[in-house]
Enzyme design. Structure first.
Site, PDB file in Angstrom:
ATOM      1  N   LYS A  34      -6.299   8.857 -11.925  1.00 25.43           N
ATOM      2  CA  LYS A  34      -6.225   7.948 -10.782  1.00 25.43           C
ATOM      3  C   LYS A  34      -7.430   7.021 -10.817  1.00 25.43           C
ATOM      4  CE  LYS A  34      -7.359   8.974  -6.327  1.00 25.43           C
ATOM      5  NZ  LYS A  34      -8.071   7.880  -5.642  1.00 25.43           N
ATOM      6  N   ASP A  61      -4.703   3.296  -7.480  1.00 26.95           N
ATOM      7  CA  ASP A  61      -4.731   3.589  -6.039  1.00 26.95           C
ATOM      8  C   ASP A  61      -5.410   2.446  -5.296  1.00 26.95           C
ATOM      9  OD1 ASP A  61      -4.850   4.896  -3.594  1.00 26.95           O
ATOM     10  OD2 ASP A  61      -6.512   6.198  -4.167  1.00 26.95           O
ATOM     11  N   ASP A  66      -0.471  -6.162   3.186  1.00 27.23           N
ATOM     12  CA  ASP A  66      -0.602  -7.592   3.490  1.00 27.23           C
ATOM     13  C   ASP A  66       0.787  -8.106   3.853  1.00 27.23           C
ATOM     14  OD1 ASP A  66      -1.464 -10.325   3.539  1.00 27.23           O
ATOM     15  OD2 ASP A  66      -3.037  -9.823   2.093  1.00 27.23           O
ATOM     16  N   THR A 121      -6.243  10.454   6.147  1.00 29.02           N
ATOM     17  CA  THR A 121      -6.755  11.701   6.733  1.00 29.02           C
ATOM     18  C   THR A 121      -8.036  11.458   7.540  1.00 29.02           C
ATOM     19  OG1 THR A 121      -7.659  12.078   4.540  1.00 29.02           O
ATOM     20  CG2 THR A 121      -5.785  13.411   5.176  1.00 29.02           C
ATOM     21  N   ARG A 213     -13.642  15.831  -7.708  1.00 30.74           N
ATOM     22  CA  ARG A 213     -14.879  16.549  -8.011  1.00 30.74           C
ATOM     23  C   ARG A 213     -14.737  17.956  -8.592  1.00 30.74           C
ATOM     24  NH1 ARG A 213     -16.998  14.761  -2.317  1.00 30.74           N
ATOM     25  NH2 ARG A 213     -14.731  14.838  -2.100  1.00 30.74           N
TER      26      ARG A 213
END
Ligand code: C5P
Length: 334
Positions: A34, A61, A66, A121, A213
């Site tokens: 990604k 991503d 718009d 989120t 991570r």
């Protein structure tokens, strides 16, 4: 498209990104990657071309939002870049999502996967109400946006793994759920709040997990990636065909507390048992955080966590060892 692990390449430069990708040169399986706004805005389309040239699939991503005409034209550019997956905000409306899909579709009718972000989120229900004047709950909003996304002809949504079941229920099994917020059972949660393990994400119904991570910051990123793939896809490969075994299998209820070190160990042992014994990967383990779900916990007779019930019968209470976890999981198969 098959389920897969997507590594979030949240690096600030091409140099850092390629230093990371070089670690995977010897790997037979080229990781799906990604690329987010930070790297794309820093390096531009050339980084996408170079990563594609190395044989990786790319989820770009950029979360477009718009007017429909602008999104349509931008999507046509991304389509020519030959990315494999890209996204928009579902809040841009069904019309905008349809325009995105049209822009993305090439002359020969093919196109990259197109998914939509439902509610970020980082947006709380309180903020939705106060700043955006949205009175519905987060769950209602997510389901409504997912339905809109499906109506617009897109392939799926980005959501929390804990929401994947709800989205599949509303939009069908074929509708994709792409889910960040994944951590190893023994790993550091960092700034993610609602997290789950790769194996559990698969059980709840995630089609793609986005993992940053836990892989990029691991001391051995290749080993961490392999572990993630084994935990996420292992469950899928060993899932028994619908029939006798699946029908008779008991569910394991796993009562735990988020901050309990014995519970975290138990989670790790569950994942390890599943990775080592493919038949156990098919067992459904339902984690119940007792402080989050007191009304469920109150219906079961136990005092210490972790506690396991198999098919409604208590199988283990309190600190647990790896072989005991394996025994509990095997009880579900009996
Ligand atoms: O490092 P970590 O595994 O937390 O990375 C997760 C990736 O998924 C990051 O690129 C993050 O921006 C992205 N993401 C997320 N939560 C969302 C949407 C995207 O963590 N709701």
């Amino acid at each position: 498209m098959n389920r897969d692990v997507i590594i979030a390449c949240d690096f600030k430069s091409a140099e850092d990104t390629f230093a990371f990708l070089d670690l995977f040169r010897g790997e037979e399986r080229k990781p799906f990657l990604k690329i987010g706004m930070e790297l794309y805005y820093a390096e531009g389309p050339s980084i996408v071309r170079e990563i594609k040239r190395r044989g990786h699939r790319i989820f770009l991503d950029l979360k477009l939002h718009d007017i429909p005409n602008t999104v349509k034209k931008a999507m046509a550019v991304l389509s020519r870049l030959d990315v494999d997956m890209c996204n928009v905000h579902a809040a841009g409306t069904i019309e905008m999502m349809k325009a995105a899909r049209e822009g993305l579709t090439r002359e020969d009718g093919t196109r990259p996967l197109l998914i939509a972000v439902t509610q970020l989120t980082s947006t709380s229900e309180e903020r939705m109400r106060r700043e955006l004047l949205i009175g519905a709950s987060i769950d209602e909003t997510i389901v409504k946006y997912a339905r809109n996304t499906k109506e617009a002809g897109l392939d799926g949504v980005v959501c929390s793994p804990l929401e994947a079941g709800m989205v599949h229920e509303a939009c069908g099994a074929e509708f994709l759920t792409v889910t960040p917020g994944v951590r190893f059972a023994d790993g550091d949660v960092a700034d993610q709040v609602r997290v789950t393990t790769p194996a559990r994400a698969r059980e709840i119904g995630s089609d793609f997990i986005v993992v940053g991570r836990p892989i990029t910051a691991a001391s051995d990123p290749v080993a961490a990636y392999r572990r993630c793939v084994a935990e996420f896809l292992g469950a899928s490969r060993s899932r028994p065909p619908a029939g006798k075994i699946a029908f008779h299998m008991k569910t394991v209820k796993f009562f735990y507390q988020r901050n309990c070190p014995f519970c975290r160990k138990a989670m790790r042992y569950i994942d390890e048992a599943r990775a080592a014994h493919p038949e156990l990967a098919a067992v459904t383990v339902e984690p119940i955080e007792e402080t989050d779900e007191p009304e469920v916990a109150d219906r079961f007779d136990y005092y210490y966590v972790p506690t396991f019930f198999v098919g409604g019968v208590k199988a283990h209470e309190g600190g647990i060892l790896p072989d005991e976890v394996e025994r509990v999981l095997r009880m579900a198969l009996e």
